[in-house]
Design an enzyme around this catalytic site. Sequence first.
Site, mmCIF file in Angstrom:
data_model
loop_
_atom_site.group_PDB
_atom_site.id
_atom_site.type_symbol
_atom_site.label_atom_id
_atom_site.label_comp_id
_atom_site.label_asym_id
_atom_site.label_seq_id
_atom_site.Cartn_x
_atom_site.Cartn_y
_atom_site.Cartn_z
ATOM 1 N N THR A 129 42.238 -19.638 48.662
ATOM 2 C CA THR A 129 42.326 -19.292 50.077
ATOM 3 C C THR A 129 42.728 -20.494 50.921
ATOM 4 O OG1 THR A 129 40.694 -17.504 49.915
ATOM 5 C CG2 THR A 129 41.000 -18.494 52.080
ATOM 6 N N GLY A 155 49.939 -15.736 56.086
ATOM 7 C CA GLY A 155 49.139 -15.041 57.075
ATOM 8 C C GLY A 155 48.447 -13.816 56.516
ATOM 9 N N GLU A 179 57.672 -11.229 56.382
ATOM 10 C CA GLU A 179 57.773 -11.885 55.086
ATOM 11 C C GLU A 179 58.448 -10.904 54.126
ATOM 12 O OE1 GLU A 179 54.056 -13.429 53.736
ATOM 13 O OE2 GLU A 179 53.879 -14.860 55.385
ATOM 14 N N ARG A 225 59.076 -10.397 46.370
ATOM 15 C CA ARG A 225 59.035 -11.666 45.652
ATOM 16 C C ARG A 225 59.564 -11.581 44.230
ATOM 17 N NH1 ARG A 225 53.156 -13.877 47.809
ATOM 18 N NH2 ARG A 225 53.908 -14.485 49.873
ATOM 19 N N SER A 269 47.074 -10.071 50.341
ATOM 20 C CA SER A 269 45.910 -10.527 49.575
ATOM 21 C C SER A 269 44.754 -10.988 50.465
ATOM 22 C CB SER A 269 46.314 -11.651 48.618
ATOM 23 O OG SER A 269 47.028 -12.660 49.303
#
Length: 534
Positions: free
Chosen positions: A47, A53, A122, A287, A389
């Site tokens: 973390t 974000g 993102e 990704r 996440s």
Amino acid sequence: MTWSWETGVDLVIVGSGVAGLTAAERAVRLGLSVAVLTKSAVDDCNTQWAQGGVAAVLPDQRDPGDSVAAHVADTLLAGAGLCEPESVGSILAAGPAALTRLRARGARFDLTERNVLARTREGGHRAARIVRAGGDATGAELERALFAAAVDAGPAVLEGHLVTEIALAGDRSVAGVRLLDQEGRPALLRAPAVLLATGGLGQAYRATSNPAVATGDGLALALRAGATASDLEFVQFHPTVLYTGPHASGRCPLITEAVRGEGAVLIDAGGAEVMDGVHELGDLAPRDVVSAAITRHVRTAPGGVDDHVFLDATGIAGFAERFPTVHAACRTAGLDPVRDPIPVAPAAHYHCGGVVTDAMGRTDVPGLYAAGEVARTGLHGANRLASNSLLEGLVAGERVAAAVAAARRPVLEPGGPAAELMVAVDDLARLRRLMSTEVMIDRSEAGLRAVESYLDGSATPLIPATRADWERAALTLAARAVVAAALHRTESRGCHTRVDFPRTDRRWRRSVAVRLDDTGRLLTDARALVGDAR
């Protein structure tokens, strides 16, 4: 709440990231006695290093047309058919309220000039729904705020305590944990409930965005306790980790995906755009798509250089202020991202699979819970959507606390320790090299069998005595489990690409379950943990 080594606690939390600290604070306020155990410092966790974000669609601060349903759709698309739609919908719908509670606990997010939350995009997101803190230091801010809130609530926080085993009662339910304290002395802490919030296994690879503590401990603990894991073959490689040379190892600086969200473009040494014609979202593709494109581009493009490409962020105004962490990492490496493209390459980043849990974090071992990266909730499927996440950790941590408080199981008498003899490779550097060449992007049966052969032939009996011993044994078991699952899945899907099975096969819209039998042998089984096989 009071506790002691003699009487134990209601809940042991292993790990101190967003899921663990959220659960700790909430559990204490629900009246439970809680002990948080970390093998290193509290802030030495995944973390702390999260940059981008938290992905959440807020009802009063969102793009026109954006919605939780749209967030769900993007997540399902990125997950390549292996997400559980009910789990995705439930977690993402709970996100806005979880974010509101986090801000009430003192988390400070970046604001615009109009005093509303600053948002960006993102990879894989079709709207700007990522909220951030400190420009690119969101994880550090969450860690600060959650630890302050947890300390205020009052759980016991024991740093430097390495959990070595889930202690089980005669009925195979949880009775506590066995551990090594700060002095390396063995101890038993009784508890009817244990939450694994240990993060992932990035240290199984040569280069990773993960800190040194990410050695697959939670996965190994759960498997040895008899829990089922799943989707372990889906290791996500972040496409843009700072490239510092062909022999880089350990934790490498992350170049957050938000840099591309602000307009940066991937190029090769000749200036050609890497993502041109690869995906409709270009540089903001999911990704797995971007990492695979980079890997294949450097092999074939005339302008390719060795094993990396470049991220051109020179057109982003105020780069140092917007991305202070990235800017500092580049300057430390002797680079100026304001003037020159940043050399980047894929590296191990996030384990999409993990210990199978239900919506409340319960595993199939009574009293054992998992949350965060170590858990497989059905949210991520075959490829995690960026910035989901941290949100999952916030939601899952609160749910585990509620589930433990509702169960209120008695503290049972633990049986004797499990067999002390384990197996571990002696040469972690060689294991990491093999994992980084054969179990990264573009896998094959031959390469996977080579790693399997090394693990079978080089893992020797070990009676762990030190933290290094236990981590070596955990990484060995974690690597065995990932390789076994990757061999079992004879298709390409999400983060898992097989050059010998390059197509996605609808018959493989199933998760591969992994568990240990009583002899320590890994068993794999393709089962319909998600949907059906249509």
